[in-house]
Design a protein around this motif. Structure first.
Motif, PDB file in Angstrom:
ATOM      1  N   SER A  17       0.826  -1.207   0.000  1.00  0.00           N
ATOM      2  CA  SER A  17       0.000   0.000   0.000  1.00  0.00           C
ATOM      3  C   SER A  17       0.858   1.255   0.000  1.00  0.00           C
ATOM      4  O   SER A  17       1.987   1.242   0.497  1.00  0.00           O
ATOM      5  CB  SER A  17      -0.900   0.028   1.241  1.00  0.00           C
ATOM      6  N   ARG A  19       0.069   5.753   0.276  1.00  0.00           N
ATOM      7  CA  ARG A  19      -0.900   6.850   0.373  1.00  0.00           C
ATOM      8  C   ARG A  19      -0.277   8.089  -0.230  1.00  0.00           C
ATOM      9  O   ARG A  19       0.732   8.595   0.286  1.00  0.00           O
ATOM     10  CB  ARG A  19      -1.276   7.116   1.822  1.00  0.00           C
ATOM     11  N   TYR A  60     -14.066   6.368 -10.136  1.00  0.00           N
ATOM     12  CA  TYR A  60     -12.819   5.609 -10.237  1.00  0.00           C
ATOM     13  C   TYR A  60     -12.678   4.932 -11.591  1.00  0.00           C
ATOM     14  O   TYR A  60     -13.664   4.535 -12.223  1.00  0.00           O
ATOM     15  CB  TYR A  60     -12.765   4.516  -9.160  1.00  0.00           C
ATOM     16  N   VAL A  64      -9.110   0.130 -10.726  1.00  0.00           N
ATOM     17  CA  VAL A  64      -8.669   0.464  -9.368  1.00  0.00           C
ATOM     18  C   VAL A  64      -9.812   0.433  -8.369  1.00  0.00           C
ATOM     19  O   VAL A  64      -9.579   0.604  -7.160  1.00  0.00           O
ATOM     20  CB  VAL A  64      -7.953   1.833  -9.307  1.00  0.00           C
ATOM     21  N   PHE A  68      -8.328   1.400  -4.587  1.00  0.00           N
ATOM     22  CA  PHE A  68      -7.931   2.791  -4.354  1.00  0.00           C
ATOM     23  C   PHE A  68      -9.096   3.568  -3.749  1.00  0.00           C
ATOM     24  O   PHE A  68     -10.256   3.317  -4.084  1.00  0.00           O
ATOM     25  CB  PHE A  68      -7.529   3.469  -5.657  1.00  0.00           C
ATOM     26  N   LEU A  81      -4.879   9.912  -2.041  1.00  0.00           N
ATOM     27  CA  LEU A  81      -5.200   8.693  -2.784  1.00  0.00           C
ATOM     28  C   LEU A  81      -4.586   7.528  -2.022  1.00  0.00           C
ATOM     29  O   LEU A  81      -3.361   7.362  -2.009  1.00  0.00           O
ATOM     30  CB  LEU A  81      -4.661   8.737  -4.216  1.00  0.00           C
ATOM     31  N   GLN A  82      -5.448   6.783  -1.355  1.00  0.00           N
ATOM     32  CA  GLN A  82      -5.000   5.575  -0.654  1.00  0.00           C
ATOM     33  C   GLN A  82      -5.011   4.427  -1.650  1.00  0.00           C
ATOM     34  O   GLN A  82      -6.056   4.120  -2.249  1.00  0.00           O
ATOM     35  CB  GLN A  82      -5.932   5.272   0.517  1.00  0.00           C
ATOM     36  N   MET A  83      -3.868   3.787  -1.810  1.00  0.00           N
ATOM     37  CA  MET A  83      -3.733   2.709  -2.796  1.00  0.00           C
ATOM     38  C   MET A  83      -3.367   1.419  -2.077  1.00  0.00           C
ATOM     39  O   MET A  83      -2.295   1.327  -1.461  1.00  0.00           O
ATOM     40  CB  MET A  83      -2.663   3.077  -3.827  1.00  0.00           C
ATOM     41  N   ASP A  90       0.213  -0.909 -11.820  1.00  0.00           N
ATOM     42  CA  ASP A  90      -0.074   0.407 -11.248  1.00  0.00           C
ATOM     43  C   ASP A  90       1.146   1.327 -11.305  1.00  0.00           C
ATOM     44  O   ASP A  90       1.050   2.505 -10.962  1.00  0.00           O
ATOM     45  CB  ASP A  90      -0.530   0.277  -9.798  1.00  0.00           C
TER      46      ASP A  90
END
Length: 124
Positions: A17, A19, A60, A64, A68, A81-83, A90
């Motif tokens: 992850s 952010r 979105y 994603v 996301f 943007l939290q991924m 990506d």
């Protein structure tokens, strides 16, 4: 004039992850929608996510969705943007942008201010 500065990019293993943050200067940021775009080497820039001026709606890219999350804190003039569950596909430079309208939109035509980008690299 609005200036946007992204941060939070880096190298992460697949499944990890990150952010991303985008700090905006200028008084108008909280009045307009915002979005994240990305551009991978040799590919066109593509829309990733958008959020309305008040955070009330989001949009979105299909690939994603569920991984996301876009959010914003207007008191801090910042969009995030939290991924999660990142994949090698990506990998790209991620750009935040401020829209010219209040609601969500995917078309880059509607975005008039852009950050310098932050690199996200996902290793397999």
């Amino acid at each position: 004039q609005v200036q946007l500065v992204e941060s939070g990019g880096g190298l992460v293993q697949a499944g990890g992850s990150l952010r991303l943050s985008c700090a905006a200067s200028g008084r108008t940021f909280s009045s307009y929608g915002a979005g994240w775009f990305r551009q991978a080497p040799g590919k066109a820039r593509e829309f990733v996510a958008a959020i309305a001026w008040n955070g009330g709606s989001t949009l979105y890219l299909d690939s994603v969705k569920g991984r996301f999350t876009i959010s914003r804190d207007n008191a801090k003039n910042t969009v995030y943007l939290q991924m999660n569950s990142l994949k090698p596909e990506d990998t790209a430079v991620y750009y935040c942008a401020q829209s010219r309208i209040t609601m969500v939109v995917a078309d880059s035509f509607y975005y008039n201010y852009w950050g310098q980008g932050t690199q996200v690299t996902v290793s397999s």
